[in-house]
Write an enzyme that holds these catalytic residues in place. Structure first.
Site, short mmCIF file in Angstrom:
data_model
loop_
_atom_site.label_atom_id
_atom_site.label_comp_id
_atom_site.label_asym_id
_atom_site.label_seq_id
_atom_site.Cartn_x
_atom_site.Cartn_y
_atom_site.Cartn_z
N ASP A 13 48.70 48.33 38.64
CA ASP A 13 48.88 49.35 37.60
C ASP A 13 49.97 50.36 37.93
O ASP A 13 49.90 51.52 37.55
CB ASP A 13 47.56 50.08 37.31
CG ASP A 13 46.46 49.11 36.97
OD1 ASP A 13 46.77 48.10 36.30
OD2 ASP A 13 45.30 49.35 37.36
N GLY A 15 52.98 50.17 36.85
CA GLY A 15 53.95 50.27 35.76
C GLY A 15 54.91 49.08 35.77
O GLY A 15 56.06 49.19 35.35
N GLY A 40 46.81 43.91 33.21
CA GLY A 40 46.98 44.66 31.97
C GLY A 40 48.29 45.41 32.10
O GLY A 40 48.39 46.35 32.87
N GLN A 223 49.07 42.19 39.40
CA GLN A 223 48.34 42.75 40.55
C GLN A 223 49.34 43.40 41.53
O GLN A 223 50.30 43.99 41.06
CB GLN A 223 47.48 41.67 41.24
CG GLN A 223 46.27 41.25 40.42
CD GLN A 223 46.59 40.27 39.31
OE1 GLN A 223 47.19 39.25 39.56
NE2 GLN A 223 46.18 40.57 38.11
N THR A 300 39.97 46.70 31.74
CA THR A 300 38.52 46.90 31.66
C THR A 300 38.14 48.30 31.18
O THR A 300 36.96 48.57 30.96
CB THR A 300 37.88 46.67 33.03
OG1 THR A 300 38.51 47.56 33.96
CG2 THR A 300 38.05 45.24 33.50
N ARG A 304 40.29 54.70 36.91
CA ARG A 304 41.00 54.33 38.13
C ARG A 304 40.74 55.39 39.19
O ARG A 304 40.75 56.59 38.89
CB ARG A 304 42.50 54.23 37.88
CG ARG A 304 42.86 53.05 36.99
CD ARG A 304 44.36 53.00 36.71
NE ARG A 304 44.69 51.92 35.79
CZ ARG A 304 45.72 51.95 34.95
NH1 ARG A 304 46.52 52.99 34.91
NH2 ARG A 304 45.96 50.93 34.16
N LEU A 331 56.54 59.81 38.03
CA LEU A 331 56.87 61.05 38.72
C LEU A 331 56.51 62.25 37.84
O LEU A 331 56.12 63.31 38.33
CB LEU A 331 58.37 61.07 39.06
CG LEU A 331 58.83 62.23 39.93
CD1 LEU A 331 58.19 62.16 41.33
CD2 LEU A 331 60.35 62.28 40.07
N GLY A 412 60.46 56.52 36.98
CA GLY A 412 59.84 56.62 35.66
C GLY A 412 59.42 58.05 35.40
O GLY A 412 58.82 58.70 36.25
N GLY A 414 58.02 58.85 32.18
CA GLY A 414 57.18 58.79 30.98
C GLY A 414 56.92 57.34 30.64
O GLY A 414 57.60 56.44 31.15
P1 GDP Z 1 51.05 47.55 35.27
O1 GDP Z 1 49.76 46.81 35.33
O2 GDP Z 1 51.70 47.66 36.61
O3 GDP Z 1 52.00 47.01 34.24
O4 GDP Z 1 50.68 49.05 34.82
P2 GDP Z 1 49.63 49.48 33.67
O5 GDP Z 1 50.25 49.25 32.35
O6 GDP Z 1 48.30 48.90 33.94
O7 GDP Z 1 49.49 51.03 33.99
C1 GDP Z 1 50.58 51.87 34.00
C2 GDP Z 1 50.36 52.98 32.97
O8 GDP Z 1 51.30 54.00 33.17
C3 GDP Z 1 50.56 52.54 31.53
O9 GDP Z 1 49.72 53.27 30.71
C4 GDP Z 1 52.03 52.87 31.26
O10 GDP Z 1 52.30 53.10 29.89
C5 GDP Z 1 52.17 54.13 32.04
N1 GDP Z 1 53.49 54.39 32.62
C6 GDP Z 1 54.37 53.51 33.17
N2 GDP Z 1 55.43 54.17 33.70
C7 GDP Z 1 55.20 55.49 33.49
C8 GDP Z 1 55.90 56.69 33.83
O11 GDP Z 1 56.94 56.68 34.46
N3 GDP Z 1 55.30 57.87 33.45
C9 GDP Z 1 54.12 57.93 32.77
N4 GDP Z 1 53.61 59.11 32.44
N5 GDP Z 1 53.45 56.82 32.43
C10 GDP Z 1 53.96 55.62 32.81
P1 IMO Z 2 47.85 44.63 37.02
O1 IMO Z 2 48.74 43.42 36.92
C1 IMO Z 2 44.63 46.67 39.09
C2 IMO Z 2 41.55 44.16 40.95
C3 IMO Z 2 40.16 44.27 40.35
C4 IMO Z 2 39.32 44.00 41.59
C5 IMO Z 2 40.14 42.92 42.31
C6 IMO Z 2 39.66 41.50 42.05
O2 IMO Z 2 47.52 45.26 35.72
O3 IMO Z 2 48.36 45.59 38.05
P2 IMO Z 2 39.88 39.89 39.95
O4 IMO Z 2 39.37 40.03 38.55
O5 IMO Z 2 41.34 39.72 40.07
O6 IMO Z 2 39.14 38.84 40.74
O7 IMO Z 2 39.49 41.29 40.66
O8 IMO Z 2 41.47 43.08 41.87
N1 IMO Z 2 42.62 43.83 39.97
C7 IMO Z 2 43.50 44.73 39.51
N2 IMO Z 2 43.61 46.05 39.71
N3 IMO Z 2 45.55 46.03 38.35
C8 IMO Z 2 45.49 44.70 38.17
O9 IMO Z 2 46.45 44.01 37.53
C9 IMO Z 2 44.41 43.98 38.73
N4 IMO Z 2 44.02 42.70 38.71
C10 IMO Z 2 42.95 42.61 39.49
O10 IMO Z 2 39.94 45.55 39.82
O11 IMO Z 2 39.30 45.13 42.41
MG MG Z 3 47.74 47.08 34.82
#
Ligand code: GDP
Ligand code: IMO
Ligand code: MG
Length: 427
Positions: A13, A15, A40, A223, A300, A304, A331, A412, A414
């Protein structure tokens, strides 16, 4: 034309979706190489939010062809649903191209994921419950179902029966659940076959041919490094190899074909699910990071866990993934703190560690040693160049760069596609 792999440098997560999407039209192929719909990835375009779980983030760029590599596990219902939702929002494309060798997440994988977690109780991993771990377990155990099996009905029937044989004993006798009917599962899988057929390709060949032709290929990690089954905080990991090397096995390209390895790191740290997290905050600062950063799982919806930036965590990822660049995200979320702690070392029962300790037991006992950097109060969400940032924000970035040993090439500020500062172009 370069090829580039994008990898999460922490626990997910960071970004990655936004960073991938922001590279834009210059990407010819965007490839997922590991994981499944446990991911996600959020992209915000013109104020409109898209969350992709299985489809590569390049799908919103009209010039990019998306590919789901052999290393991905595919839930066919999710694939259909994601494509349908995109179509209903005006994004209708003839891809993704899908590797014939990719494995399928069958409904019984989800059942097993959930009952195993329940059975583990306090020792649970905190999985996303999407059946990802059990699907990879079947792959390694050589009882998996691959995309190509959908096109040979009698083989598919045999394989589903074989896969369910042992599992049904386990479900009924150990977990006290109902038996799963292999005929029903086979019919369900077969119902996807014709729609899928035009998408299915020898993805490794397609990608190698594209690279031969000088196309730009982006391998989009899901991940993150510390969730990698080999390099992460095992057993609190996912069941695949999200690291940069995973792009080679998960897409079928040799290591010499990848020019850039880019780590995505949040300006602080988050984690979903169980497992060690030395800089985790349990106080108001943790709540503040969660609320300003909207730190709720994109898959889910779980809260976090939040904490300060841990330089050891990111430094380790820089080493193992040979990052050429790091993209520092969110940032802007740190705006408003007078001082910002950054973890520069651990104290493990009286011993100082300047890099991540070798063993999991040491990591469980790690107490962060913090350096306190000056904060800033100015809104930085409109900054588009490094010089637009306040002094203290610049010093924060430069100090992180020093600590992780890799240049920070983008920042980043925003969630929006355009809300980034580019210091060194990644393509
Ligand atoms: P990923 O799984 O690595 O693609 O990241 P996610 O989408 O799960 O979570 C990142 C969250 O931070 C999302 O809600 C993005 O819209 C948001 N996001 C990404 N880059 C930035 C940033 O530079 N600033 C802020 N405020 N939000 C960001
Ligand atoms: P993105 O790509 C954050 C975590 C789960 C759990 C562990 C194992 O959005 O960064 P799983 O369902 O893969 O067997 O769960 O890994 N996990 C993530 N945490 N971002 C993800 O993907 C994740 N994919 C799996 O929360 O701790
Ligand atoms: Mg994610």
């Amino acid at each position: 034309m370069p090829s580039i792999v994008v990898v999460g440098a922490q626990w997910g997560d960071e970004g990655k979706g936004k960073a991938t999407d922001a590279l834009g039209d210059r990407v010819d192929y965007c490839v997922r190489y590991s994981g499944g719909n446990n991911a996600g990835h959020t992209i915000v375009v013109g104020g409109e939010k898209f969350v992709l779980h299985l489809l590569p983030s390049g799908i919103l760029n009209p010039n990019t062809v998306t590919v789901i590599g052999n290393g991905v596990v595919i839930d066919l219902d999710v694939l259909k649903q994601e494509l349908d939702v995109l179509a209903s929002r005006g994004v209708q494309v003839p891809h993704p191209l899908i590797s014939a060798n990719a494995h399928i997440i069958a409904p019984y994988h989800q059942t097993i994921d959930r009952v195993t977690e329940r059975f583990l109780g306090k020792r649970r991993i905190g999985t996303t419950g999407r059946g990802v771990g059990p699907a990879y377990a079947d792959k390694v155990n050589r009882v998996g179902i691959r995309v190509q099996d959908l096109f040979d009905e009698s083989i598919l029937r045999q394989k589903v029966e074989a896969a369910l044989d042992q599992k049904n004993h386990l479900l009924v006798k150990l977990y006290n659940r109902r038996e799963i009917d292999p005929v029903q599962v086979t019919e369900l899988l077969l119902s996807h076959a014709e729609r899928l057929r035009p998408h299915v390709v020898d993805a490794a060949r397609v990608l190698n041919d594209a690279l031969d032709a000088g196309r730009t290929v982006l391998f989009e990690g899901a991940q993150a490094h510390h969730l990698d089954v080999d390099h992460g905080t095992y057993p609190y990991v996912t069941s695949s190899n999200p690291i940069a090397g995973g792009a080679c096995t998960g897409a079928g390209v040799g290591p010499t074909r990848i020019d850039r390895s880019v780590g995505i790191a949040k300006a602080y740290t988050t984690r979903v699910g169980e497992g060690p997290f030395p800089t985790e905050l349990f106080d108001d600062d943790g709540d503040k990071l969660r609320s300003i950063g909207s730190e709720y799982g994109a898959t889910t919806g779980r809260k976090r866990r939040c904490g300060w930036f841990d330089a050891l965590v990111v430094e380790q990822a820089c080493k193992v993934n040979a990052f050429t660049d790091v993209f520092l995200t969110k940032l802007d979320v740190l705006t408003g703190w007078e001082t910002i702690p950054v973890c520069v070392a651990y104290d493990v029962e009286g011993t100082r560690h300047d890099v991540m300790p070798m063993t999991q037991s040491e990591l469980h006992h790690a107490v962060p040693i913090y350096e306190f950097l000056d904060g800033w109060s100015e809104d930085i969400s409109a900054a588009r160049s490094f010089d637009d940032l306040p002094d203290a924000a610049r010093r924060y970035v430069l100090r992180l760069e020093e600590l992780i040993g890799c240049r920070i090439s983008g920042i980043g500020v925003g969630p929006g596609r355009e809300q980034s500062i580019v210091i060194h172009d990644l393509l």
